[in-house]
Each structure stands twice: as structure tokens, then as C-alpha cells.
Design a protein around this motif. Structure first.
Motif, mmCIF file in Angstrom:
data_model
loop_
_atom_site.group_PDB
_atom_site.id
_atom_site.type_symbol
_atom_site.label_atom_id
_atom_site.label_comp_id
_atom_site.label_asym_id
_atom_site.label_seq_id
_atom_site.Cartn_x
_atom_site.Cartn_y
_atom_site.Cartn_z
ATOM 1 N N TYR A 66 -4.940 8.809 6.869
ATOM 2 C CA TYR A 66 -4.465 9.550 8.039
ATOM 3 C C TYR A 66 -4.122 8.620 9.201
ATOM 4 C CZ TYR A 66 -4.204 12.772 11.906
ATOM 5 O OH TYR A 66 -3.775 13.460 12.999
ATOM 6 N N GLN A 67 -4.931 7.598 9.430
ATOM 7 C CA GLN A 67 -4.690 6.675 10.550
ATOM 8 C C GLN A 67 -3.325 5.997 10.461
ATOM 9 O OE1 GLN A 67 -6.967 7.711 12.967
ATOM 10 N NE2 GLN A 67 -6.421 5.673 13.621
ATOM 11 N N PHE A 68 -2.832 5.813 9.247
ATOM 12 C CA PHE A 68 -1.532 5.155 9.061
ATOM 13 C C PHE A 68 -0.414 5.936 9.747
ATOM 14 C CE2 PHE A 68 2.357 4.341 6.555
ATOM 15 C CZ PHE A 68 2.476 2.980 6.791
ATOM 16 N N HIS A 69 -0.531 7.256 9.767
ATOM 17 C CA HIS A 69 0.491 8.085 10.411
ATOM 18 C C HIS A 69 0.617 7.777 11.901
ATOM 19 C CE1 HIS A 69 -0.097 10.305 6.688
ATOM 20 N NE2 HIS A 69 1.047 10.883 6.908
ATOM 21 N N LYS A 70 -0.466 7.305 12.498
ATOM 22 C CA LYS A 70 -0.475 7.014 13.936
ATOM 23 C C LYS A 70 -0.060 5.581 14.248
ATOM 24 C CE LYS A 70 -4.201 10.269 14.859
ATOM 25 N NZ LYS A 70 -5.555 10.423 15.392
ATOM 26 N N SER A 71 0.074 4.756 13.221
ATOM 27 C CA SER A 71 0.414 3.348 13.440
ATOM 28 C C SER A 71 1.906 3.178 13.682
ATOM 29 C CB SER A 71 0.003 2.520 12.209
ATOM 30 O OG SER A 71 0.868 2.818 11.114
ATOM 31 N N MET A 72 2.286 2.010 14.205
ATOM 32 C CA MET A 72 3.704 1.718 14.416
ATOM 33 C C MET A 72 4.446 1.647 13.085
ATOM 34 S SD MET A 72 3.841 -1.040 17.495
ATOM 35 C CE MET A 72 2.182 -1.513 17.873
ATOM 36 N N ILE A 73 3.808 1.059 12.082
ATOM 37 C CA ILE A 73 4.435 0.966 10.765
ATOM 38 C C ILE A 73 4.651 2.375 10.203
ATOM 39 C CG2 ILE A 73 4.182 0.131 8.389
ATOM 40 C CD1 ILE A 73 2.405 -2.157 9.576
ATOM 41 N N GLY A 74 3.650 3.229 10.332
ATOM 42 C CA GLY A 74 3.775 4.612 9.881
ATOM 43 C C GLY A 74 4.865 5.353 10.633
ATOM 44 N N THR A 75 4.940 5.163 11.944
ATOM 45 C CA THR A 75 5.975 5.807 12.754
ATOM 46 C C THR A 75 7.359 5.452 12.244
ATOM 47 O OG1 THR A 75 4.572 5.831 14.727
ATOM 48 C CG2 THR A 75 6.938 5.976 15.084
ATOM 49 N N VAL A 76 7.580 4.176 11.960
ATOM 50 C CA VAL A 76 8.892 3.728 11.480
ATOM 51 C C VAL A 76 9.175 4.312 10.099
ATOM 52 C CG1 VAL A 76 10.201 1.703 10.726
ATOM 53 C CG2 VAL A 76 8.979 1.660 12.905
ATOM 54 N N ILE A 77 8.229 4.175 9.178
ATOM 55 C CA ILE A 77 8.449 4.658 7.809
ATOM 56 C C ILE A 77 8.699 6.167 7.790
ATOM 57 C CG2 ILE A 77 7.272 5.105 5.606
ATOM 58 C CD1 ILE A 77 6.163 2.264 5.771
ATOM 59 N N PHE A 78 7.871 6.936 8.479
ATOM 60 C CA PHE A 78 8.026 8.383 8.428
ATOM 61 C C PHE A 78 9.225 8.867 9.230
ATOM 62 C CE2 PHE A 78 3.437 7.910 7.379
ATOM 63 C CZ PHE A 78 3.583 8.245 6.043
ATOM 64 N N SER A 79 9.645 8.115 10.234
ATOM 65 C CA SER A 79 10.871 8.462 10.957
ATOM 66 C C SER A 79 12.074 8.369 10.033
ATOM 67 C CB SER A 79 11.062 7.537 12.163
ATOM 68 O OG SER A 79 10.056 7.756 13.114
ATOM 69 N N VAL A 80 12.094 7.340 9.194
ATOM 70 C CA VAL A 80 13.178 7.202 8.217
ATOM 71 C C VAL A 80 13.022 8.260 7.123
ATOM 72 C CG1 VAL A 80 14.210 5.706 6.461
ATOM 73 C CG2 VAL A 80 13.514 4.737 8.661
ATOM 74 N N MET A 81 11.818 8.402 6.600
ATOM 75 C CA MET A 81 11.564 9.295 5.473
ATOM 76 C C MET A 81 11.924 10.746 5.795
ATOM 77 S SD MET A 81 8.035 9.747 3.341
ATOM 78 C CE MET A 81 8.124 8.123 2.633
ATOM 79 N N TYR A 82 11.565 11.187 6.995
ATOM 80 C CA TYR A 82 11.791 12.582 7.358
ATOM 81 C C TYR A 82 13.035 12.774 8.206
ATOM 82 C CZ TYR A 82 7.179 13.081 5.399
ATOM 83 O OH TYR A 82 6.113 13.054 4.541
ATOM 84 N N GLY A 83 13.888 11.763 8.237
ATOM 85 C CA GLY A 83 15.188 11.892 8.879
ATOM 86 C C GLY A 83 15.139 12.171 10.359
ATOM 87 N N MET A 84 14.321 11.417 11.065
ATOM 88 C CA MET A 84 14.265 11.590 12.517
ATOM 89 C C MET A 84 15.681 11.490 13.075
ATOM 90 S SD MET A 84 11.991 9.457 15.148
ATOM 91 C CE MET A 84 12.859 8.908 16.582
ATOM 92 N N LYS A 85 16.112 12.497 13.763
ATOM 93 C CA LYS A 85 17.499 12.578 14.215
ATOM 94 C C LYS A 85 17.793 11.698 15.422
ATOM 95 C CE LYS A 85 18.702 15.708 11.268
ATOM 96 N NZ LYS A 85 19.193 15.269 10.025
ATOM 97 N N GLU A 86 16.872 11.630 16.355
ATOM 98 C CA GLU A 86 17.186 10.976 17.614
ATOM 99 C C GLU A 86 16.346 9.716 17.802
ATOM 100 O OE1 GLU A 86 18.540 12.472 21.958
ATOM 101 O OE2 GLU A 86 17.035 13.618 20.917
ATOM 102 N N VAL A 87 16.876 8.628 17.313
ATOM 103 C CA VAL A 87 16.235 7.336 17.503
ATOM 104 C C VAL A 87 16.557 6.879 18.910
ATOM 105 C CG1 VAL A 87 16.200 4.935 16.739
ATOM 106 C CG2 VAL A 87 16.449 6.760 15.081
ATOM 107 N N THR A 88 15.564 6.334 19.594
ATOM 108 C CA THR A 88 15.825 5.824 20.934
ATOM 109 C C THR A 88 15.964 4.306 20.895
ATOM 110 O OG1 THR A 88 13.452 5.770 21.390
ATOM 111 C CG2 THR A 88 14.654 7.717 22.122
#
Length: 150
Positions: A66-88
């Protein structure tokens, strides 16, 4: 969701003992893919390989803490995986995107700040730093005759 600065992302990768050199390189490619700096054609396969290397080497399932979801690495991976629309994008990203053969260092931080103050580069302030969405960054890059983000 705020995508971390590349330097912060690299520091977290380097602090993570379970990441080998190949996985580190793949994570950097994934980060660059998310930011639009490069395109990974088989991105889902790449994501699965990285997650399997990090969390599923010895099992058939990938078990992500679960902690991985809160990490920077997790943020990047899951943003790509779940198609985050608005990258800043940040000022550092703008500097990176304005690098050319004629100007290998890109625009200066001061110049980008002036462009923001003059209203030429539209964005918002989040957590005390300027952030820009892809559409506004591309509009700005077009006005400067520079290559846009994919």
C-alpha cells in the motif's frame, strides 16, 4: 496529482535498495513517457515488467504494498497505468523543453518567470510552485517556434 520533479524522482529511485540498474533505466523512461519527452510503444508491458521486477520476482502475482501507492515512483507508474489525463509541467520542465541546438541550456528560469508575469505562459501555483498543463505548454511552445510535447 502533482508529478514529482525529475531530481526528486531520481533520488527516490536511488534510495530504493530493490531497484537494479535496468529497472532504474526503465523507470526513467516511464517518467519521460509520462512527461511527453519520449513515447514507449509497449508501455503496459514495460510497466508490468518493472512492477514484476520490484514486487513479483518470486511469485506468479505482483503484490504491491500500500505504501508504494503514496511514493513518487508509485505516483508516476500509476499515472501512466491509469491514463492520468492532465500531467502538469513545472518551470524546470519548460526550461528542458526549450532546449535547442542554438540554445542547448534552454530558457533561463528568470526568462520563464518573466513570460509567466507577462501572461505569455499560462499556469497555476500548486504547493508554492508554478505548474502548467500540457495544452498551455504546447500553445506557448508553438508561439516560440519550438517542438511541442507528444
Amino acid at each position: 496529482m502533482l508529478i514529482p520533479e525529475k531530481e526528486e524522482f531520481l533520488k527516490e529511485i536511488d534510495k530504493t535498495a530493490t531497484i537494479n540498474v535496468e529497472t532504474r533505466e526503465e523507470l526513467i523512461r516511464i517518467y519521460n513517457h509520462l512527461k511527453g519527452y519520449e513515447k514507449i510503444v509497449n508501455i503496459n508491458e514495460c510497466l508490468e515488467n518493472v512492477l514484476r521486477e520490484m514486487f513479483g520476482k518470486y511469485t506468479t502475482d505482483i503484490m504491491i504494498p500500500y505504501q508504494f501507492h503514496k511514493s513518487m515512483i508509485g505516483t508516476v507508474i500509476f499515472s501512466v497505468m491509469y491514463g492520468m489525463k492532465e500531467v502538469t509541467y513545472t518551470v524546470k520542465d519548460i526550461i528542458q523543453l526549450t532546449k535547442t541546438d542554438k540554445n542547448p541550456k534552454g530558457y533561463t528560469k528568470q526568462y520563464v518567470g518573466q513570460e509567466i508575469r507577462d501572461g505569455n505562459l499560462k499556469g497555476n501555483v500548486e504547493r508554492g510552485r508554478h505548474v502548467f498543463v500540457k495544452e498551455d505548454v504546447n500553445k506557448y511552445l508553438v508561439t516560440k517556434g519550438l517542438k511541442t510535447i507528444q
